[in-house]
Design a protein around this motif. Structure first.
Motif, mmCIF file in Angstrom:
data_model
loop_
_atom_site.group_PDB
_atom_site.id
_atom_site.type_symbol
_atom_site.label_atom_id
_atom_site.label_comp_id
_atom_site.label_asym_id
_atom_site.label_seq_id
_atom_site.Cartn_x
_atom_site.Cartn_y
_atom_site.Cartn_z
ATOM 1 N N ASN A 1 0.754 -1.166 -0.037
ATOM 2 C CA ASN A 1 0.073 -0.113 -0.173
ATOM 3 C C ASN A 1 0.800 1.232 0.092
ATOM 4 O O ASN A 1 0.652 2.270 -0.707
ATOM 5 N N ASP B 1 2.361 1.615 -3.279
ATOM 6 C CA ASP B 1 1.343 2.123 -3.963
ATOM 7 C C ASP B 1 1.159 3.724 -4.033
ATOM 8 O O ASP B 1 0.873 4.244 -4.970
ATOM 9 N N ASN B 2 0.767 4.103 -2.740
ATOM 10 C CA ASN B 2 0.709 5.268 -2.504
ATOM 11 C C ASN B 2 1.688 6.139 -3.106
ATOM 12 O O ASN B 2 1.652 7.292 -3.800
ATOM 13 N N VAL C 1 1.537 6.202 -6.794
ATOM 14 C CA VAL C 1 0.420 6.823 -7.361
ATOM 15 C C VAL C 1 0.791 8.510 -7.161
ATOM 16 O O VAL C 1 0.544 9.174 -8.090
ATOM 17 N N GLN D 1 0.691 10.341 -10.462
ATOM 18 C CA GLN D 1 -0.213 11.497 -10.623
ATOM 19 C C GLN D 1 0.470 12.729 -11.303
ATOM 20 O O GLN D 1 -0.120 13.451 -12.020
ATOM 21 N N THR E 1 -0.796 4.234 -12.981
ATOM 22 C CA THR E 1 -1.441 5.273 -12.370
ATOM 23 C C THR E 1 -2.590 4.957 -11.928
ATOM 24 O O THR E 1 -3.243 3.749 -12.111
ATOM 25 N N SER E 2 -3.300 5.682 -10.868
ATOM 26 C CA SER E 2 -4.462 5.111 -10.185
ATOM 27 C C SER E 2 -5.557 5.109 -11.193
ATOM 28 O O SER E 2 -6.441 4.493 -11.384
ATOM 29 N N ASP F 1 -5.369 2.140 -12.942
ATOM 30 C CA ASP F 1 -5.978 0.925 -12.219
ATOM 31 C C ASP F 1 -7.487 0.948 -12.189
ATOM 32 O O ASP F 1 -7.883 -0.276 -12.230
#
Length: 556
Positions: free
Chosen positions: A6, A9-10, A13, A17, A44-45, A48
């Motif tokens: 996580n 991922d953060n 991201v 972004q 990217t989110s 996703d």
DNA sequence: AATCTTTCCAACCGCTGCGGA
DNA sequence: TTCCGCAGCGGTTGGAAAGAT
């Protein structure tokens, strides 16, 4: 520390972004058939979301259609990977639990590098995760000079078990790990771990091996040309496979006999221990009267016992770690099997090993007594200490950390005592192993008769013969040549006169050259002049076929 | 505080096996 | 039977974070 996916991922991201999807070129990419650039790099989110949406609508599979239908500029492969590793539901994030880690070790022992299959046994975990975990783990273990598998490993050789496991774990058409490379589906027993359950908290460092099948040891550990040395990993194994046919006797043992010049890093074991962060209920009870498993009996063999080189000191700079499964058993077994408290008849062998064990043990008490890896670290510390003690009395200079495993002088001096017409190289690893390894659970390998010959792969008869012939009892283990090192492999010129052996050796040499040429020879060449000379004289290297290797491999 | 090293992990690449044309 | 595309697998890489010096 424990970064979670996580977290990653953060981070990813947030980074991505900024890196808008339109900015695809920044991550590179490739053109599709239609000329569209396929994006690479972190997802990217937004991507996703698109992918999740697509899968919700269309389900998994047909990944190449994702790009067409969703406009996602990713190749199908990438989509599948992203979905499988990050987006699919029920994914378990975060660090592996001890139970999971234990299971991974078990599964790896059975399956080798079959990450996907392992992942199937670990709900919510991905093959990639497991693979990363394992690679990290073996790096640590290698750095610590530790074997990959815990000692309380047992073999279940019953055919019943084989059948059931074959039926349950390996479906139709699937090959069991040991078959994967050898294509030989002999009746090799599966390797099983005894569970490292909490009830083993009192487990000493001398777990019994009641279930070890002698025949399985022979057939798997040494006899099987692949089981013992299956290298699930790539390059070297590929190269080895190419030269496999050149190794009628040694089979994989050559790869196992690859030297490890530095088996123990200087990394403080506590540091490593901390990094493990594991809590296996495994207690290397320092008070137990068990000699240090390795006791210097087979110095230098341990890293080999990993079936790997030290990652802390790459040989020739290009040596890659080779992921062992239990199929490295010759080496693994040599270490693990050396761990158990030796049976009375084997005590001598231990006694004759350097007496550092007691002190080492006491010096290396695992403060936490918390588990297997602690035990392993503990053991590494012990060996390290012991190694330094031995070095103080050893004049042998070896490249890199070779001097740390100073078994060679002993081996040199006593090799002749063997009067074994078979060369060190010509001798099967089984024989070497037999001589270097104390009997297990009261069963000497010498007692192991090739009773299951039908399951023994071709060529193993030779091995078995040697195993039978070589009687270790009463011998000084320390006297056994350290075939885990190339200098030892090269040692002894008498046997070279044996034409057959010489022939084998010649072929073997070719294979070794193939295997090691670029990686090891140059390193080996760096042996200090004095040491090199000593080694050369002592080992008859003048006629050493290694000198027939490419220039870079020739010893000065 | 800066720099270096190690660790971790996401993602890519190449290979293989399978199924369909 | 062969070819081709796809899915999956395993190995490897690159970069960021964490830790060490």
């Amino acid at each position: 520390m424990n970064r979670t996916t996580n977290d990653s991922d953060n981070i990813m991201v947030s980074k991505d972004q900024v890196d808008s999807p339109s900015n695809e070129g920044s991550s590179g990419g490739s053109l599709t058939g239609g000329g569209q650039v396929l994006k690479k790099g972190p997802w990217t989110s937004a991507e996703d979301a698109i992918l999740v949406d697509y899968v919700k609508k269309h389900g998994e599979g047909n990944w190449n259609a994702v790009q067409k239908h969703s406009g996602l500029s990713r190749c199908g492969k990438s989509c599948r990977l992203r979905w499988a590793n990050h987006l699919r539901p029920n994914l378990k994030k975060g660090a592996f639990t001890p139970e999971e880690e234990q299971l991974i070790i078990e599964l790896h022992a059975r399956m080798g590098n079959k990450w996907a299959r392992m992942a199937a046994q670990l709900p919510g975990r991905t093959d990639n995760e497991i693979k990363n975990y394992w690679n990290t783990r073996i790096k640590r273990l290698q750095r610590a000079g530790l074997p990959l598998y815990p000692p309380n490993l047992s073999y279940q050789a019953s055919s019943e078990n084989q059948q059931s496991q074959t039926a349950t774990e390996y479906g139709h058409g699937e090959k069991r790990p040991n078959e994967l490379l050898q294509g030989n589906t002999s009746d090799l027993p599966d390797v099983m771990f005894e569970s490292l359950n909490a009830h083993q908290g009192a487990l000493s460092y001398a777990p019994p091996f009641p279930d070890i099948s002698v025949s399985s040891m022979l057939t798997q550990g040494f006899g099987s040309q692949n089981y013992g040395f299956m290298n699930p990993m790539g390059n070297r194994m590929k190269r080895f496979r190419e030269s496999e046919t050149l190794l009628p006797v040694f089979d994989g043992s050559v790869s196992s006999a690859l030297p490890t010049f530095q088996q123990f890093s200087d990394e403080p074991s506590e540091k490593i221990r901390r990094s493990f962060g594991l809590g296996y209920p495994y207690d290397p009870d320092p008070s137990s009267e068990i000699p240090t498993p390795f006791g210097g009996a087979v110095p230098g063999s341990h890293a080999l016992s990993n079936g790997n080189f030290s990652a802390s000191r790459p040989l020739g700079g290009t040596v890659k770690m080779e992921l062992p499964s239990l199929q490295y058993s010759e080496t693994d077994l040599s270490s693990w099997f050396a761990c158990p408290s030796p049976p009375p008849e084997a005590i001598d062998s231990y006694i004759q090993s350097p007496p550092a064990t007691a002190s080492v043990q006491s010096e290396c008490v695992s403060p936490r007594n918390s588990g297997l890896l602690d035990a392993l670290l503990h053991e590494a510390q012990a060996r390290k200490t012991q190694s330094s003690e031995k070095n103080s009395s050893s004049s042998v200079v070896a490249p890199g950390g070779m001097a740390e495993s100073s078994g060679l002088p002993l081996c040199e001096a006593e090799w002749e005592e063997y009067n074994d017409p078979i060369s060190p190289l010509g001798r099967p690893a089984a024989s070497v192993f037999n001589e270097c390894t104390p009997p297990v659970s009261g069963v000497s390998l010498d007692e192991l008769q090739p009773s299951k010959e039908p399951s023994v792969p071709a060529g193993s008869d030779i091995m078995l013969e040697h195993v039978s012939a070589s009687n270790m009892e009463g011998r000084d283990i320390s006297a056994c040549p350290d075939f885990l090192r190339p200098d030892a492999l090269l040692g002894g010129s008498d046997w070279l006169e044996n034409s057959q052996t010489a022939k084998e050796y010649s072929t073997l040499n070719d294979a070794i050259a193939t295997l090691l040429g670029e990686d090891l020879c140059s390193e080996f060449k760096d042996v200090p002049a004095g040491a090199s000379s000593t080694l050369s004289q002592g080992l008859g290297l003048d006629s050493c076929p290694w000198n027939n290797m490419p220039r870079a491999c020739q010893m000065s």
